[in-house]
Design a protein around this motif. Sequence first.
Motif, PDB file in Angstrom:
ATOM      1  N   GLU A  57      31.557  36.209  20.368  1.00 57.84           N
ATOM      2  CA  GLU A  57      31.731  36.435  21.928  1.00 57.84           C
ATOM      3  C   GLU A  57      30.737  37.266  22.377  1.00 57.84           C
ATOM      4  OE1 GLU A  57      35.100  37.718  24.994  1.00 57.84           O
ATOM      5  OE2 GLU A  57      35.546  36.952  23.187  1.00 57.84           O
ATOM      6  N   LYS A  91      34.450  31.915  31.611  1.00 59.16           N
ATOM      7  CA  LYS A  91      35.040  31.777  32.947  1.00 59.16           C
ATOM      8  C   LYS A  91      36.474  32.873  33.014  1.00 59.16           C
ATOM      9  CE  LYS A  91      35.234  26.733  33.548  1.00 59.16           C
ATOM     10  NZ  LYS A  91      36.112  25.285  33.641  1.00 59.16           N
ATOM     11  N   CYS A  92      36.664  33.379  31.711  1.00 56.55           N
ATOM     12  CA  CYS A  92      37.547  34.453  31.775  1.00 56.55           C
ATOM     13  C   CYS A  92      36.843  35.803  32.237  1.00 56.55           C
ATOM     14  CB  CYS A  92      38.428  34.720  30.223  1.00 56.55           C
ATOM     15  SG  CYS A  92      39.276  35.950  30.199  1.00 56.55           S
ATOM     16  N   ARG A  93      35.711  36.010  31.703  1.00 54.58           N
ATOM     17  CA  ARG A  93      35.011  37.160  32.043  1.00 54.58           C
ATOM     18  C   ARG A  93      34.423  37.170  33.355  1.00 54.58           C
ATOM     19  NH1 ARG A  93      31.697  40.963  29.393  1.00 54.58           N
ATOM     20  NH2 ARG A  93      33.255  40.802  27.657  1.00 54.58           N
ATOM     21  N   GLU A 129      37.736  48.966  32.130  1.00 53.14           N
ATOM     22  CA  GLU A 129      37.001  48.213  33.424  1.00 53.14           C
ATOM     23  C   GLU A 129      35.578  48.714  33.569  1.00 53.14           C
ATOM     24  OE1 GLU A 129      40.798  47.050  35.899  1.00 53.14           O
ATOM     25  OE2 GLU A 129      39.938  49.162  36.086  1.00 53.14           O
ATOM     26  N   SER A 143      37.755  40.512  39.421  1.00 51.39           N
ATOM     27  CA  SER A 143      38.765  41.324  40.029  1.00 51.39           C
ATOM     28  C   SER A 143      38.067  42.716  40.010  1.00 51.39           C
ATOM     29  CB  SER A 143      39.888  41.192  38.858  1.00 51.39           C
ATOM     30  OG  SER A 143      41.018  42.078  38.975  1.00 51.39           O
ATOM     31  N   ALA A 199      35.942  35.773  35.888  1.00 54.21           N
ATOM     32  CA  ALA A 199      37.225  36.237  36.695  1.00 54.21           C
ATOM     33  C   ALA A 199      37.517  37.574  36.379  1.00 54.21           C
ATOM     34  CB  ALA A 199      38.393  35.477  36.297  1.00 54.21           C
ATOM     35  N   THR A 200      37.489  38.240  35.270  1.00 51.80           N
ATOM     36  CA  THR A 200      37.822  39.602  35.137  1.00 51.80           C
ATOM     37  C   THR A 200      36.830  40.401  35.993  1.00 51.80           C
ATOM     38  OG1 THR A 200      38.549  39.144  32.869  1.00 51.80           O
ATOM     39  CG2 THR A 200      37.723  41.342  33.569  1.00 51.80           C
ATOM     40  N   THR A 232      27.985  39.445  36.477  1.00 57.10           N
ATOM     41  CA  THR A 232      28.373  38.267  36.720  1.00 57.10           C
ATOM     42  C   THR A 232      27.445  36.939  36.749  1.00 57.10           C
ATOM     43  OG1 THR A 232      30.113  39.479  37.824  1.00 57.10           O
ATOM     44  CG2 THR A 232      29.754  37.019  38.280  1.00 57.10           C
ATOM     45  N   GLU A 278      35.582  28.592  28.277  1.00 54.66           N
ATOM     46  CA  GLU A 278      36.660  29.258  28.781  1.00 54.66           C
ATOM     47  C   GLU A 278      36.430  30.975  28.681  1.00 54.66           C
ATOM     48  OE1 GLU A 278      39.382  28.068  30.231  1.00 54.66           O
ATOM     49  OE2 GLU A 278      38.003  26.047  30.250  1.00 54.66           O
ATOM     50  N   ILE A 279      35.726  31.151  27.424  1.00 53.67           N
ATOM     51  CA  ILE A 279      35.432  32.639  27.527  1.00 53.67           C
ATOM     52  C   ILE A 279      34.522  33.239  28.646  1.00 53.67           C
ATOM     53  CG2 ILE A 279      34.207  34.290  26.005  1.00 53.67           C
ATOM     54  CD1 ILE A 279      34.834  32.699  23.465  1.00 53.67           C
ATOM     55  N   THR A 287      35.561  26.000  24.128  1.00 56.22           N
ATOM     56  CA  THR A 287      36.076  27.236  24.023  1.00 56.22           C
ATOM     57  C   THR A 287      35.302  28.465  24.419  1.00 56.22           C
ATOM     58  OG1 THR A 287      37.345  26.500  21.873  1.00 56.22           O
ATOM     59  CG2 THR A 287      36.707  28.957  22.119  1.00 56.22           C
TER      60      THR A 287
END
Length: 428
Positions: A154, A187-189, A210, A195, A191-192, A219, A184-185, A181
């Motif tokens: 990853e 997309k998760c990063r 963070e 935030s 979104a993080t 990003t 999805e990794i 997969t």
Amino acid sequence: CFSPCTPDLPSEVAMASGLAAKVRRATDSDEFDLGGYDQARCQDLAKDAFSEPLPLSEMVKLSFVVGGGKLVRQKYSDDLPKIFMGALSSIGFQDDSTAALEIGSAGKFKFQHDTGKNLKFVHVFPRINPAVQQDAEGEDEEEEEEDSRPASHEDIMLRCSDQDFARLLADNVGTYQQKKTLLEIFKCRIATLASIEEKMTRLERLSAEEQALFDDVGTDEVKEKAKTVSGELKRMVDEGELTSSEKTAFQEELEAKLAGINDELSKAEAEGKAKKVAALTQQIEMVKTTQVSVKESGTASLPPLKHGKELQKLHAKLKELNRIEKASKGHYSMDELKRLGERPEIEEAITVLQARSRGWFEPDEVFQERLDACIRAGNASAGKKPAAGTSRPSSGSGGFQSVSGGARVAKGKASGPSTRNAFSALDR
């Protein structure tokens, strides 16, 4: 930008034989058995295990069993002590009967006949490099532990350059499921990171984790990689490159998506939102078109293992060893003992090659399916070969052939096969 190394083993011991790798991993004095070793294997062991200093701060004594009394004598040739000590001498080690567990004995060895154990040993005192271990420890142990941890797949895909990303994606993330997969990794990063940025706009303090994520990959870079993977997924669907299970899972996703759109459509119609109704109706038609396209497309097979041919050969050797053990029932010839002595190195080679054959982000059950298919194909191929009675080890192949028809291996004093080829595949 992070430049990933290849996913193979560390260069220092990657090509070492199974026993040599175990020797180099030693952190304390230890004992190893050289039963079944011949001159070629002794030369390889000495070179792979002791050519370079071991990363240790204190001297260790590495003892190799090279002979013994009548209960174990048949495992070792009479010349094995001389052969192994000669191999050590060829890489610059010195025979010194006074060698002891101290730094001054680095690069020395000595022979001992332990009458209490009724075993013959060659004790090796390796060259060591304390600086390597000290550098590895570092001034800040907690920070160094984190830095020295191998990069995950990853992390590699997140941090690598665009050029490396395209290459790694093609080489290691081959199937639709693996790419999904990875997406999805990403997309998760994304979104993080979103935030974290929102938290910063509110002037809130970031946690250490963070802050580390914010200082890592940006990003925009992650979004570009996600876009590339999304394009690859669409291409695979359009070109019919999904496996049977991937097609089933994809169709189920489309059904769920269609149900969700229909719910939204009903709500939009009830609220009289004409434009939204038109847009949702168009989405429904697109999903239905995709469903038909996927259903009518071809079905791809799972890709073969990268080191499949080598794994088939090694599994065939294990199968032959099992046959010898069952047929001989403990009454082995010298040749059979030498063959059986190869088992640990063959098993370790299989473990390494299986790890190198596994795709990144590949589920356990999918890899197991590919591995089982590889072994079955190897067994089927071996079964098609005409029976030729007992096969003898080939002096040029570095291995041995399986015996057809369940015939016993002829007993004799034939020289044992070298295991160099058991690990030759690791050079690739």
